[in-house]
Motif scaffolding. Structure first.
Motif, PDB file in Angstrom:
ATOM      1  N   LEU A   1      18.761  84.097  76.842  1.00  0.00           N
ATOM      2  CA  LEU A   1      17.641  84.975  76.512  1.00  0.00           C
ATOM      3  C   LEU A   1      18.002  85.925  75.358  1.00  0.00           C
ATOM      4  N   ARG A   2      19.240  86.470  75.388  1.00  0.00           N
ATOM      5  CA  ARG A   2      19.662  87.358  74.314  1.00  0.00           C
ATOM      6  C   ARG A   2      19.717  86.621  72.975  1.00  0.00           C
ATOM      7  N   GLN A   3      20.235  85.395  72.999  1.00  0.00           N
ATOM      8  CA  GLN A   3      20.292  84.614  71.762  1.00  0.00           C
ATOM      9  C   GLN A   3      18.891  84.345  71.234  1.00  0.00           C
ATOM     10  N   HIS A   4      18.000  83.962  72.154  1.00  0.00           N
ATOM     11  CA  HIS A   4      16.626  83.676  71.724  1.00  0.00           C
ATOM     12  C   HIS A   4      15.954  84.938  71.176  1.00  0.00           C
ATOM     13  N   LYS A   5      16.220  86.051  71.858  1.00  0.00           N
ATOM     14  CA  LYS A   5      15.662  87.311  71.371  1.00  0.00           C
ATOM     15  C   LYS A   5      16.200  87.649  69.984  1.00  0.00           C
ATOM     16  N   GLY A   6      17.495  87.443  69.767  1.00  0.00           N
ATOM     17  CA  GLY A   6      18.075  87.713  68.457  1.00  0.00           C
ATOM     18  C   GLY A   6      17.471  86.858  67.362  1.00  0.00           C
ATOM     19  N   ARG A   7      17.259  85.566  67.714  1.00  0.00           N
ATOM     20  CA  ARG A   7      16.640  84.678  66.710  1.00  0.00           C
ATOM     21  C   ARG A   7      15.227  85.132  66.379  1.00  0.00           C
ATOM     22  N   LEU A   8      14.472  85.497  67.430  1.00  0.00           N
ATOM     23  CA  LEU A   8      13.092  85.943  67.199  1.00  0.00           C
ATOM     24  C   LEU A   8      13.059  87.218  66.348  1.00  0.00           C
ATOM     25  N   GLU A   9      13.964  88.152  66.660  1.00  0.00           N
ATOM     26  CA  GLU A   9      13.988  89.387  65.868  1.00  0.00           C
ATOM     27  C   GLU A   9      14.372  89.106  64.422  1.00  0.00           C
ATOM     28  N   ALA A  10      15.317  88.184  64.215  1.00  0.00           N
ATOM     29  CA  ALA A  10      15.699  87.843  62.846  1.00  0.00           C
ATOM     30  C   ALA A  10      14.533  87.236  62.091  1.00  0.00           C
ATOM     31  N   ARG A  11      13.818  86.276  62.790  1.00  0.00           N
ATOM     32  CA  ARG A  11      12.659  85.651  62.133  1.00  0.00           C
ATOM     33  C   ARG A  11      11.569  86.686  61.849  1.00  0.00           C
ATOM     34  N   MET A  12      11.369  87.584  62.813  1.00  0.00           N
ATOM     35  CA  MET A  12      10.343  88.596  62.617  1.00  0.00           C
ATOM     36  C   MET A  12      10.660  89.485  61.419  1.00  0.00           C
ATOM     37  N   GLN A  13      11.943  89.867  61.284  1.00  0.00           N
ATOM     38  CA  GLN A  13      12.345  90.684  60.140  1.00  0.00           C
ATOM     39  C   GLN A  13      12.128  89.940  58.823  1.00  0.00           C
ATOM     40  N   ILE A  14      12.479  88.643  58.822  1.00  0.00           N
ATOM     41  CA  ILE A  14      12.307  87.849  57.596  1.00  0.00           C
ATOM     42  C   ILE A  14      10.835  87.720  57.254  1.00  0.00           C
ATOM     43  N   LEU A  15      10.007  87.490  58.294  1.00  0.00           N
ATOM     44  CA  LEU A  15       8.570  87.356  58.045  1.00  0.00           C
ATOM     45  C   LEU A  15       7.983  88.677  57.547  1.00  0.00           C
ATOM     46  N   GLU A  16       8.479  89.789  58.069  1.00  0.00           N
ATOM     47  CA  GLU A  16       7.999  91.084  57.549  1.00  0.00           C
ATOM     48  C   GLU A  16       8.361  91.243  56.076  1.00  0.00           C
ATOM     49  N   ASP A  17       9.586  90.839  55.721  1.00  0.00           N
ATOM     50  CA  ASP A  17       9.968  90.905  54.298  1.00  0.00           C
ATOM     51  C   ASP A  17       9.087  89.997  53.457  1.00  0.00           C
ATOM     52  N   HIS A  18       8.819  88.817  53.998  1.00  0.00           N
ATOM     53  CA  HIS A  18       7.949  87.884  53.270  1.00  0.00           C
ATOM     54  C   HIS A  18       6.555  88.469  53.107  1.00  0.00           C
ATOM     55  N   ASN A  19       6.093  89.150  54.143  1.00  0.00           N
ATOM     56  CA  ASN A  19       4.780  89.782  54.076  1.00  0.00           C
ATOM     57  C   ASN A  19       4.746  90.837  52.963  1.00  0.00           C
ATOM     58  N   LYS A  20       5.833  91.616  52.856  1.00  0.00           N
ATOM     59  CA  LYS A  20       5.895  92.610  51.779  1.00  0.00           C
ATOM     60  C   LYS A  20       5.897  91.945  50.412  1.00  0.00           C
ATOM     61  N   GLN A  21       6.596  90.822  50.304  1.00  0.00           N
ATOM     62  CA  GLN A  21       6.610  90.108  49.024  1.00  0.00           C
ATOM     63  C   GLN A  21       5.214  89.611  48.664  1.00  0.00           C
ATOM     64  N   LEU A  22       4.498  89.108  49.662  1.00  0.00           N
ATOM     65  CA  LEU A  22       3.134  88.636  49.391  1.00  0.00           C
ATOM     66  C   LEU A  22       2.237  89.793  48.964  1.00  0.00           C
ATOM     67  N   GLU A  23       2.400  90.937  49.613  1.00  0.00           N
ATOM     68  CA  GLU A  23       1.598  92.090  49.208  1.00  0.00           C
ATOM     69  C   GLU A  23       1.904  92.488  47.761  1.00  0.00           C
ATOM     70  N   SER A  24       3.181  92.444  47.377  1.00  0.00           N
ATOM     71  CA  SER A  24       3.553  92.754  45.993  1.00  0.00           C
ATOM     72  C   SER A  24       2.927  91.753  45.032  1.00  0.00           C
ATOM     73  N   GLN A  25       2.920  90.446  45.439  1.00  0.00           N
ATOM     74  CA  GLN A  25       2.304  89.424  44.578  1.00  0.00           C
ATOM     75  C   GLN A  25       0.812  89.685  44.427  1.00  0.00           C
TER      76      GLN A  25
END
Length: 1149
Positions: A1057-1081
């Motif tokens: 569960l901890r590993q899965h949670k870590g993966r989800l948090e990592a993906r969520m952080q990356i998607l948030e960064d991607h969202n910021k990049q899209l907003e900049s575009q």
């Protein structure tokens, strides 16, 4: 209707920005406009300029009203509350800005008008005060009497009101206009007040001195009157005794004679008692006469003193006569001779003493003291001439006194002999004493004059030296050219000259201090410096102050000019644009460009805008990698970076100390480095390189790529990545250089640093609108791909990175293609195109590996044209250099082999010409090797690939805009009303959809995270309920030794569960960064869409501006085998030979 509304909205935004920028320029002009208070001409000029600005504002008022009307119409047309609110805020802000600017300009105009009137009043008042000061000074020079000083004092009291009025006007200017330049008012007011204070001080000193003299004269008159009364009484007594002496027969009557003689003796004692009084009155009287020289009081007092002296001498002579008569009867002639001789000597000594006193005081300048010294030397020569006669007279009197009767003989009834002896002895002693005192006084006075002359000459020499130094400094300062006439290149040199001159004249301050110190030492001995000396000292001090002020002002103007126009400014880049364009700079030094013809502003250089428009011609290239590479090649040539070697670029980086790659550099640092680069290129290619234009365009491109928000700063790594990517160098040399920039000191690179490098690299195609073809702007899949290639090591070394880059990963494939495009530009192939019949083929040559003797040129291949019987999915090989016989034989064998293969074989065995990377939600997680759950098919990246596959299946359609329409219909669920009308709108729609999808994915991840946390809490409570040891908290991850199989199962489950949670948090952080990049575009696209767009027609289809880079979909092709021969020119030698097979998959841009 939506399209017309967008056009109207764009036009409204453009007009709003134009008015707002113009108002901002007016505000900046008001803030930077400082006026020299008291200078009527300058105030009038600024007032005229301000009135013209107000007139221009009135002329633009209809434009504001038109903008308000347009805003109301837009709000009536649209039903979007957010759009209506935005329009309302814009127009309200514009109206407020307009009113604020108009109010400030009117207030400034009124202030300038009042400043003009106040300055005029002050100047008029000062003109009235200056003649008064001059008149008072002249009166002071000529005044001698008390009446003159009293009259002048009354006049000064009357004139003080005018001086106070002038000072009040000056203080009013200094108080109300402190924000402007008040140096002139301060300087002139200080000069006037100093002159007026000097006049008042001199008048006060003169009045005090005059009052002291009057008091002294009054006391002297009282004492003189008392002495004259006594002298009258003594003369009366002497006359009575004289009559008694002649009437009474003294020789016949001894008793009467003795009585009369006693009375004479009493009178003599009384006279002796008043002798000191007489001498004191005579001395004081002579001094007062000298001080009142030239006045009526002096004449009257001199007469009274002369009368007193005559009466005093007559009284003494009368008494002496009658006292010494018995002795003088025997030698009357001899006694008379001695007595008269001594009296003459006493009168002469008194006269010389008065003459010596008249030579005082010491003069205040060298000429006066020198003349006094000459006069006194003549005086001493006269004393030396008189010395023998005085000595002889004293010797004669001494001999005469020795012959007088002895003491026993003096005891007879008549004591006339004793009186004669006493008188002569007293006179002889007086002559001796006065002669000695006169000699001492003469010597002392000469010493005073010589000492004063020496000190005055020292002062004069110091003044002459200071005057000479000041003259030299003023001549050098006057020889300087005005700041406006100095060449820009010479500003720095002139500043150094002025600073060196300041250091050179600094010792003059010591000369000034020496002069002031010497002048102050004359106060202690009571020497009053002359008016000319004082004026010269004041003049020297004033000249020194003015010289310092003028040099400081000149240096300030030079500094401002150097700041605005010097080499560290951007002024030399003005030559990069021509009329009607003008280059300007924002407050953060970011350049922008003003079109005076259309009265618009834009971020892009005019030549850069033309270049972007010309890139639209390349949109008919159907394959994104080649389309991107050809655009970059054209951009590379326009920026002259194809002439730049990597060694020269690295040397420029080193010169400008660009070592800290994660630090930010500003605009000036970029300009300086680019100027260094292009200056060297100009020396090698003078006919190809225009330094200002190249620097400005390269800076423009770097800001477009890495600073879309125009903050004025980019990372050093970004700057190096942009320059090195487009320079002339070997491909692997570029890879090695870029890897070194992100590698640690040990030569290894972690995921974060690699992510920075790939992020900066992907921005280059992203700026051209081609980023979707290379995996999007998200670089996490590429980072993961690289580290998977390195067997998931925590850090990778340069050799592994180079091996991975040789596979041409999808995110970086545009760079090697750019090198091949550059290498193929001059290639000439002895073959004929089977479609357009071009022979020889120039550029790329594509040979079919399915049909014998079938070649296609790059123009036909890029446009997707095929001959009858040949399909695009058939394998082909690409050559960027002429083929060799070995390659011809090898290709012949492959064609022969492929003749026996079916179409289904090629469809089942596609080969990709680059290393594909998985999207963010595909495959393994980059943090852990454990598998990660897949989200629904609706995530953005999966949808992009889904639509790309659809476009790949529709390869029979030649009109790619139909494909775009099909894609947009699928995104909008087939609604015909929401079909985009242009590639720019397509990109906006896609990114809006991606943003919504990302937000939904983030919501799902957060919900799943909450579920996992609840599940963990449930398991923890159950574990504690069974009495087992508590589970470690998720952050600690401490190992726990299981006590039972159940414990081991729970711990394993918690770990998963901890590993899965870590993966989800990592993906969520990356998607948030991607969202910021899209907003900049999206923000950048809105800015680009607001700029004037130039519509052009390419293949009958409307294209957007190059800055938005219209998107094209590549028709799906079969595997295309590409083999590139080794190249040696233009972009440098390739480190390995392209014998690999490359297939271009269908990728939506």
């Amino acid at each position: 209707m939506a399209s017309s509304l967008l056009v109207t909205l764009d036009h409204f935004n453009k007009s709003w920005a134009e008015l707002n920028n113009w108002l901002s320029l007016l505000d900046h002009m008001l803030l930077s406009q400082r006026v020299l208070v008291g200078d009527l001409d300058e105030i009038s000029d600024v007032t005229t300029k301000l009135k013209s600005s107000l007139q221009e504002m009135e002329q633009r008022c209809p434009q504001l009203n038109k903008q308000i009307t347009a805003a109301q119409n837009l709000k009536n047309k649209t039903n979007n509350p957010q759009t209506r609110a935005t329009i309302t805020d814009q127009i309200e802000n514009l109206q407020a800005h307009w009113e604020d600017s108009h109010t400030k300009m009117m207030e400034r105009l009124l202030q300038l008008q009042k400043m003009y009137k106040d300055s005029s009043d002050w100047l008029d008042a000062r003109k009235r005060v200056e003649p008064l000061i001059k008149q008072a000074s002249e009166i002071l020079e000529a005044s001698q009497s008390a009446d003159d000083f009293k009259k002048l004092g009354k006049n000064i009291q009357q004139w003080q009101a005018q001086v106070d009025i002038t000072n009040g006007l000056a203080n009013n200017l200094l108080t109300h206009y402190a924000d402007d330049d008040t140096s002139k008012v301060k300087q002139l007011t200080e000069s006037m007040n100093m002159g007026w204070a000097n006049i008042k001080k001199r008048v006060g000193d003169s009045e005090t001195d005059l009052e002291a003299r009057l008091r002294q004269l009054q006391h002297f008159q009282i004492d003189l009157e008392k002495f004259m009364n006594w002298l009258t009484e003594a003369e009366t007594t002497a006359n009575v005794l004289q009559d008694a002496t002649y009437k009474e027969r003294l020789l016949e009557n001894p008793a009467t004679a003795r009585r009369v003689l006693e009375q004479w003796q009493d009178l003599q004692r009384e006279i002796d008692a008043h002798t000191d009084t007489y001498h004191s009155l005579d001395e004081n009287g002579q001094r007062i006469v000298a001080s009142l020289e030239g006045t009526e009081n002096a004449v009257v007092l001199q007469k009274r003193l002369h009368n007193m002296g005559q009466r005093w001498q007559e009284l003494n002579q009368k008494i002496l006569f009658y006292l010494l008569r018995p002795h003088l009867d025997a030698s009357i002639e001899q006694w008379k001779h001695f007595h008269m001789s001594l009296q003459e000597l006493l009168h002469w000594l008194q006269f010389k003493k008065e003459e010596l006193d008249q030579q005082k005081p010491v003069g205040g300048d060298v000429a006066t003291v020198h003349q006094q010294l000459i006069t006194h030397k003549a005086f001493r020569r006269e004393l030396s001439t008189k010395e023998p006669s005085i000595s002889g007279a004293l010797e004669s009197v001494k001999s005469f006194l020795k012959e007088m009767p002895s003491e026993e003989a003096k005891q007879r009834p008549e004591e006339r002999v004793q009186n004669v002896e006493r008188i002569l002895r007293k006179e002889a002693e007086d002559v001796t004493t006065q002669w000695r005192e006169l000699g001492i006084a003469a010597v002392d006075w000469q010493q005073q004059l010589e000492l004063a002359l020496e000190r005055l000459m020292e002062l004069q020499d110091a003044q002459d030296q200071l005057d000479f130094k000041l003259q030299q400094a003023e001549m050098i300062k006057d020889s300087w050219d005005p700041v406006g006439d100095i060449l820009i290149d010479n500003l720095s040199k002139q500043m150094d000259t002025v600073k060196a001159f300041q250091e050179e004249i600094a010792p003059i301050q010591e000369y000034v201090n020496q002069v002031n110190t010497l002048a102050s030492t004359f106060r202690s001995p009571g020497i009053q410096l002359s008016h000319d000396n004082l004026n010269r000292i004041d003049d020297l001090n004033t000249r020194w102050r003015l010289l310092q002020i003028s040099i400081e002002g000149y240096l300030t103007h030079l500094t401002e000019a150097h700041r605005d126009l010097g080499p560290h400014s951007q002024n030399f880049l003005q030559a990069s644009v021509q009329s009607p364009f003008e280059r300007s700079v924002s407050p953060n030094n970011v350049p922008y460009y003003i079109n005076h013809q259309t009265q618009t502003t834009c971020w892009d250089h005019p030549k850069m805008a033309e270049l972007y428009q010309s890139l639209a011609d390349l949109n008919n290239v159907r394959f994104s990698a080649y389309r991107t590479a050809m655009k970059l090649r054209r951009l590379q040539k326009a920026l002259c970076l194809d002439l730049l070697g990597m060694s020269a670029a690295c040397e420029a980086f080193e010169v400008h100390n660009l070592k800290q790659n994660e630090q930010f550099i500003d605009i000036m640092q970029m300009i300086n480095c680019l100027t260094n680069i292009y200056d060297r290129l100009e020396q090698q290619h003078s006919s190809l390189v225009n330094v200002p234009l190249c620097v400005d365009m390269c800076l423009n491109w770097l800001l477009n790529v890495y600073d879309t928000g125009r903050t004025g700063k980019i990372r050093t790594l970004s700057f190096k990545t942009g320059i090195i990517s487009l320079c002339k160098a070997h491909l692997e040399d570029k890879y090695r250089f870029l890897f070194r920039q992100v590698a640690s000191a040990t030569g290894f690179c972690d995921q974060r640093r690699l992510g920075l490098l790939l992020h900066d690299s992907i921005q280059i195609p992203r700026q051209l609108g081609e980023v979707a073809s290379f995996g999007g702007s998200n670089i996490e899949p590429s980072v993961r791909s690289c580290f998977q290639f390195a067997n998931n090591k925590p850090e990778l070394e340069a050799s592994v990175f180079l091996d991975w880059m040789r596979l041409e990963p999808q995110s970086m494939v545009w760079l090697p293609v750019l090198h091949r495009v550059a290498a193929a530009e001059t290639a000439k192939h002895q073959a004929k195109c089977n479609i357009c019949k071009e022979c020889p083929i120039i550029g790329f040559r594509y040979r079919s590996l399915k049909h014998f003797n079938y070649d296609i040129c790059q123009s036909c291949f890029f446009s997707g044209r095929v001959a009858k019987g040949h399909k695009m999915q058939y394998p082909m090989v690409e050559y960027c250099t002429p083929t060799t016989s070995g390659e011809d034989v090898r290709d012949f064998a492959k064609v022969l082999k492929n003749k026996f293969r079916t179409k289904r074989y090629f469809a089942k065995h596609p080969r990709m010409g680059y290393l594909p990377v998985q999207t963010i939600l595909e495959g393994d997680n980059m943090e852990t090797p454990a598998s990660s759950p897949q989200l629904s098919h609706d995530d953005t990246h999966s949808r992009i690939e889904h639509y790309a596959n659809i476009l790949g299946l529709v390869h029979g359609r030649d009109d790619e805009h139909l494909l775009i329409q099909h894609y947009c219909q699928s995104l909008n669920q087939g609604s015909p009303l929401s079909q985009p009308q242009s590639p720019a709108q397509i990109l906006i729609s896609m990114e809006g959809e991606e943003k919504g999808e990302l937000e939904r994915v983030l919501g799902d991840l957060e919900q799943e995270n909450r579920k996992l946390q609840a599940e963990y809490d449930r398991l923890k409570k159950a574990h504690e309920h069974k009495g087992l040891s508590p589970l470690p908290s998720p952050p600690q991850m401490l190992p726990v030794s299981p006590q039972s199989p159940r414990d081991a199962e729970l711990i394993a489950e918690a770990k998963l569960l901890r590993q899965h949670k870590g993966r989800l948090e990592a993906r969520m952080q990356i998607l948030e960064d991607h969202n910021k990049q899209l907003e900049s575009q999206l923000k950048r696209l809105r800015q680009l869409l607001e700029q004037p767009q130039t519509e052009s027609k390419v293949n009958g289809t409307a294209l957007s501006s190059p800055s938005t880079a219209s998107q094209r979909s590549d028709t799906s092709l079969a595997s295309l085998r590409v083999a590139a021969s080794q190249t040696t020119e233009t972009m440098g030698k390739f480190p390995y030979k392209f014998n690999l097979t490359v297939g271009i998959d269908t990728i939506i841009d």
